[in-house]
Design an enzyme around this catalytic site. Structure first.
Site, short mmCIF file in Angstrom:
data_model
loop_
_atom_site.label_atom_id
_atom_site.label_comp_id
_atom_site.label_asym_id
_atom_site.label_seq_id
_atom_site.Cartn_x
_atom_site.Cartn_y
_atom_site.Cartn_z
N HIS A 13 34.34 -13.85 3.79
CA HIS A 13 35.17 -14.26 2.64
C HIS A 13 36.52 -14.75 3.17
O HIS A 13 37.10 -14.14 4.07
CB HIS A 13 35.37 -13.09 1.68
N HIS A 40 38.13 -20.11 -6.06
CA HIS A 40 36.68 -20.27 -5.99
C HIS A 40 36.09 -20.67 -7.34
O HIS A 40 35.48 -19.87 -8.03
CB HIS A 40 36.02 -18.98 -5.49
N GLU A 64 39.49 -14.50 2.08
CA GLU A 64 40.56 -13.49 2.05
C GLU A 64 40.46 -12.56 3.24
O GLU A 64 41.48 -12.17 3.83
CB GLU A 64 40.50 -12.68 0.74
N CYS A 78 43.17 -5.43 -6.94
CA CYS A 78 44.25 -5.96 -7.77
C CYS A 78 44.06 -5.56 -9.24
O CYS A 78 42.94 -5.30 -9.70
CB CYS A 78 44.36 -7.47 -7.59
N SER A 98 34.03 -13.81 -5.35
CA SER A 98 33.77 -12.39 -5.09
C SER A 98 33.93 -11.56 -6.35
O SER A 98 33.06 -10.75 -6.70
CB SER A 98 34.71 -11.88 -3.99
N ASN A 99 35.03 -11.75 -7.07
CA ASN A 99 35.27 -10.90 -8.25
C ASN A 99 34.27 -11.17 -9.35
O ASN A 99 33.89 -10.27 -10.09
CB ASN A 99 36.71 -11.04 -8.72
#
Length: 309
Positions: A124, A41, A126, A194, A223-224
């Site tokens: 999302h 992303h 994922e 993670c 997202s992160n």
């Protein structure tokens, strides 16, 4: 102006691997290479690869017969894998190994006859991939309130897994609520968040203690990156998500004694450097790097490209 860089920041091992897979596929097979969904992303990464001959598609049905096809780092549902197989497309899987680990955990719980609760954000990629990898009933939740509204068939046979890029603190609260409502529930605590996500969240917390403003370099659909900005804001520090240096509003740093800069796991270091240069154009910069974790994780290339590594 004092500018403090977070450590670690930017690319994680899963992102580096995914981008390397696409670049090595280009070298080995030549363009065009077809990538389902954005490989990671970040618009700058996507545009750079597109210029080299990568064609980004949303479905494998958009890939012509025989087209080399790469699945993105976010992972895909089994139905996508089966569609590609039925079309005999040559596929290279760039799914982050940590996302694949979540898939395997969910599948193991499903084989045990458990309903799986997936903690993550609807829509999302994922999450779409993970839900599509786990057979049987999967409940998607995101908040403690969702736990209260959850209905399962057998409270004694429930398990949970999580999206890898969530906020550790938020996820702990949801897991605690799940355990209170379903004491027999099983799951991996927050281990599925993670290591790179946790390290960058820890770094932004440290950064928030020493700066007045935090700039998070990353894309809006990362997202992160969004979690990093949210964590800084929750700690009471003005924080902004910036796609690149052009997105920096000078008004944000007026009067700031120290400006912190970090980057999401899909943002190249070059974008961080350009943001620092932009800050330098506003006022003389004294640049320092906050002490932090030095990551040395590396993931193997998939077998189709291992010989070119």
């Amino acid at each position: 102006m004092r500018v403090v860089l977070a450590q670690p920041r930017g690319f994680c091992a899963g992102v580096e691997r995914a981008i390397a897979i696409v670049e090595r596929a280009l070298e080995k097979f030549g363009p065009p290479i077809y990538v389902r969904h954005e490989i990671v992303h970040n618009r700058h990464v996507v545009e750079r690869l597109r210029a080299k001959g990568v064609v980004f598609v949303e479905e494998v049905s958009d890939v012509p017969p025989g087209g080399i096809t790469i699945f993105s780092a976010h992972g895909v549902a089994r139905a996508v894998v089966e569609d590609a197989s039925q079309r005999s497309l040559p596929v290279i899987d760039a799914t982050c190994p940590l996302v694949s680990k979540v898939h395997l955990e969910g599948q193991r719980y499903a084989r045990q006859g458990r309903e799986v609760v997936l903690i993550g954000h609807a829509g999302h990629p994922e999450i779409e991939g993970t839900m599509g990898q786990i057979p049987g009933k999967v409940h998607l939740i995101a908040t403690v309130g969702d736990v209260e509204r959850l209905t399962v068939t057998d409270p004694e046979m429930v398990a949970y897994v999580t999206q890898t890029t969530l906020s550790v603190d938020d996820t702990k609260a949801v897991i605690t609520a799940l355990k209170e409502r379903y004491p027999a529930i099983v799951g991996p605590d927050t281990k599925d968040i993670c290591y790179a996500t946790q390290n960058r969240q820890q770094a932004v917390r440290a950064l928030a203690k020493v700066v007045d403003v935090i700039l998070v370099v990353g894309s809006k659909n990362s997202s992160n990156s969004n979690r990093l900005r949210e964590i800084a804001a929750e700690l009471g520090v003005a924080s902004y998500l910036v796609e690149d240096a052009r997105a920096l509003n000078p008004a944000w740093v007026v009067g700031a004694g120290a400006v912190g800069v970090t980057a999401g796991a899909s943002a190249p270091e070059q974008l961080v450097e350009e943001v620092v240069e932009r800050l330098g154009a506003l006022a003389p910069v004294e640049l320092t790097v906050l002490p932090g974790i030095d990551e040395n994780v590396r993931f193997r290339m998939p077998p189709e490209l291992a010989a070119t590594a």
